[in-house]
Design a protein around this motif. Structure first.
Motif, mmCIF file in Angstrom:
data_model
loop_
_atom_site.group_PDB
_atom_site.id
_atom_site.type_symbol
_atom_site.label_atom_id
_atom_site.label_comp_id
_atom_site.label_asym_id
_atom_site.label_seq_id
_atom_site.Cartn_x
_atom_site.Cartn_y
_atom_site.Cartn_z
ATOM 1 N N VAL A 23 14.590 -4.565 7.968
ATOM 2 C CA VAL A 23 16.120 -4.041 7.119
ATOM 3 C C VAL A 23 15.565 -4.429 5.895
ATOM 4 N N ARG A 24 14.811 -4.046 4.628
ATOM 5 C CA ARG A 24 14.124 -4.656 3.565
ATOM 6 C C ARG A 24 14.650 -2.674 2.452
ATOM 7 N N PRO A 25 14.777 -3.568 1.691
ATOM 8 C CA PRO A 25 14.828 -2.245 0.334
ATOM 9 C C PRO A 25 13.664 -1.370 0.172
ATOM 10 N N TYR A 26 13.242 -0.103 0.606
ATOM 11 C CA TYR A 26 11.697 0.555 0.018
ATOM 12 C C TYR A 26 12.325 1.719 -0.771
ATOM 13 N N VAL A 27 11.572 2.766 -1.445
ATOM 14 C CA VAL A 27 11.432 3.491 -2.137
ATOM 15 C C VAL A 27 11.003 4.428 -0.931
ATOM 16 N N CYS A 28 12.182 5.654 -0.682
ATOM 17 C CA CYS A 28 11.704 6.516 -0.352
ATOM 18 C C CYS A 28 11.402 8.393 -1.161
ATOM 19 N N ARG A 29 11.631 7.691 -1.964
ATOM 20 C CA ARG A 29 11.362 8.666 -3.634
ATOM 21 C C ARG A 29 10.110 8.410 -4.827
ATOM 22 N N LEU A 30 8.621 8.584 -4.704
ATOM 23 C CA LEU A 30 9.050 7.595 -6.167
ATOM 24 C C LEU A 30 8.414 9.372 -6.791
ATOM 25 N N ARG A 31 8.919 9.384 -7.948
ATOM 26 C CA ARG A 31 8.310 10.176 -9.757
ATOM 27 C C ARG A 31 7.288 9.062 -10.260
ATOM 28 N N GLY A 32 5.626 9.284 -9.983
ATOM 29 C CA GLY A 32 5.018 8.877 -10.034
ATOM 30 C C GLY A 32 3.788 8.073 -9.681
ATOM 31 N N SER A 33 2.921 7.499 -10.326
ATOM 32 C CA SER A 33 1.786 6.083 -9.594
ATOM 33 C C SER A 33 2.435 4.697 -9.044
ATOM 34 N N PRO A 34 1.943 5.042 -8.000
ATOM 35 C CA PRO A 34 2.167 3.487 -7.507
ATOM 36 C C PRO A 34 2.010 2.208 -8.124
ATOM 37 N N ILE A 35 1.958 1.184 -8.656
ATOM 38 C CA ILE A 35 1.410 0.313 -9.384
ATOM 39 C C ILE A 35 2.128 -1.607 -7.971
ATOM 40 N N LEU A 36 3.180 -0.952 -7.755
ATOM 41 C CA LEU A 36 3.509 -2.831 -6.434
ATOM 42 C C LEU A 36 4.804 -1.851 -5.734
ATOM 43 N N GLN A 37 4.907 -3.238 -5.038
ATOM 44 C CA GLN A 37 6.105 -3.024 -4.386
ATOM 45 C C GLN A 37 6.092 -3.809 -3.641
ATOM 46 N N ASN A 67 1.331 -1.366 -0.276
ATOM 47 C CA ASN A 67 -0.280 -0.147 -0.226
ATOM 48 C C ASN A 67 0.755 1.550 0.279
ATOM 49 N N PHE A 68 2.272 1.134 -0.132
ATOM 50 C CA PHE A 68 3.360 2.407 -0.034
ATOM 51 C C PHE A 68 2.315 3.208 1.040
ATOM 52 N N THR A 69 2.580 2.246 2.341
ATOM 53 C CA THR A 69 2.703 2.694 3.609
ATOM 54 C C THR A 69 4.268 3.278 5.090
ATOM 55 N N SER A 70 3.763 4.238 4.583
ATOM 56 C CA SER A 70 5.246 4.702 6.341
ATOM 57 C C SER A 70 5.099 4.531 6.725
ATOM 58 N N LYS A 77 3.944 3.917 -13.010
ATOM 59 C CA LYS A 77 3.625 4.484 -14.042
ATOM 60 C C LYS A 77 4.385 6.365 -13.810
ATOM 61 N N SER A 78 5.307 6.235 -14.787
ATOM 62 C CA SER A 78 5.642 7.471 -14.338
ATOM 63 C C SER A 78 5.937 8.270 -15.826
ATOM 64 N N GLU A 79 6.265 9.508 -16.570
ATOM 65 C CA GLU A 79 6.902 9.757 -17.515
ATOM 66 C C GLU A 79 8.475 10.280 -17.228
ATOM 67 N N PRO A 80 9.347 10.505 -18.425
ATOM 68 C CA PRO A 80 10.909 10.963 -18.220
ATOM 69 C C PRO A 80 10.693 12.320 -17.321
ATOM 70 N N GLY A 81 12.238 12.651 -16.674
ATOM 71 C CA GLY A 81 12.181 13.452 -15.908
ATOM 72 C C GLY A 81 12.912 13.538 -14.551
ATOM 73 N N LEU A 82 12.810 15.053 -13.922
ATOM 74 C CA LEU A 82 13.175 14.408 -12.786
ATOM 75 C C LEU A 82 12.487 15.358 -12.229
ATOM 76 N N PRO A 83 12.286 14.922 -10.354
ATOM 77 C CA PRO A 83 13.785 14.616 -10.062
ATOM 78 C C PRO A 83 13.155 12.857 -9.691
ATOM 79 N N PRO A 84 14.010 12.225 -9.509
ATOM 80 C CA PRO A 84 14.305 10.713 -10.112
ATOM 81 C C PRO A 84 13.565 9.975 -9.015
ATOM 82 N N THR A 85 13.332 8.668 -8.590
ATOM 83 C CA THR A 85 12.905 8.114 -8.073
ATOM 84 C C THR A 85 14.234 7.628 -6.816
ATOM 85 N N VAL A 86 13.890 7.218 -6.345
ATOM 86 C CA VAL A 86 15.238 6.653 -5.045
ATOM 87 C C VAL A 86 14.660 5.627 -4.495
#
Length: 136
Positions: A48-62, A10-13, A76-85
């Motif tokens: 302790v696991r990998p996780y998306v800190c900043r997402l450029r776009g709309s989340p689908i699955l993690q 659910n992309f919940t912190s 889902k995203s378009e090209p450009g900045l800022p990057p996903t981290v």
């Protein structure tokens, strides 16, 4: 692991906090503490696991599997900045190294911070997967 999977899906912190009123190892016949009586961390392989800190776009699955150490991010995203981290805990999950697969675009891993920076090359759906080096 089930609780963390639900939050990832659910992309919940989240933050982990274990508290017992008494100074004991076990509460309700369960022990979820991250630190044992001697002050030694435990359960890091699940917590302790990998996780998306900043997402450029709309989340689908993690997702992350603590047994196979496979991490997957789809969005889902378009090209450009800022990057996903994405934060990658190399010392805990990938002590023998890892490999990163991206569906397109540009990626850069910064060892000092443990961060993967990703910028897509086209508008649409994008996948990032991380696996231990031995699996590729």
């Amino acid at each position: 692991n089930d609780a963390l999977n639900a939050m990832e899906n659910n992309f919940t912190s989240n933050a982990y906090w274990d508290f017992s009123v008494k100074n004991v190892d076990v509460w309700n016949e369960e022990d979820f503490s991250l630190i044992d009586k001697k002050g030694i961390p435990r359960g890091l392989g699940v917590n302790v696991r990998p996780y998306v800190c900043r997402l450029r776009g709309s989340p689908i699955l993690q997702s992350f599997d603590p047994v196979t150490k496979k991490y997957l991010l789809r969005f889902k995203s378009e090209p450009g900045l800022p990057p996903t981290v994405i934060y990658i805990p190399q010392s805990v999950q990938y002590p023998n190294g890892f490999q990163i697969y991206v569906s397109d675009g540009y990626k850069e891993y910064v060892l000092e911070s443990g961060e993967l920076f990703y910028s897509p090359s086209y508008d649409g759906y994008h996948d990032i997967s991380i696996k231990p080096r031995s699996i590729f």
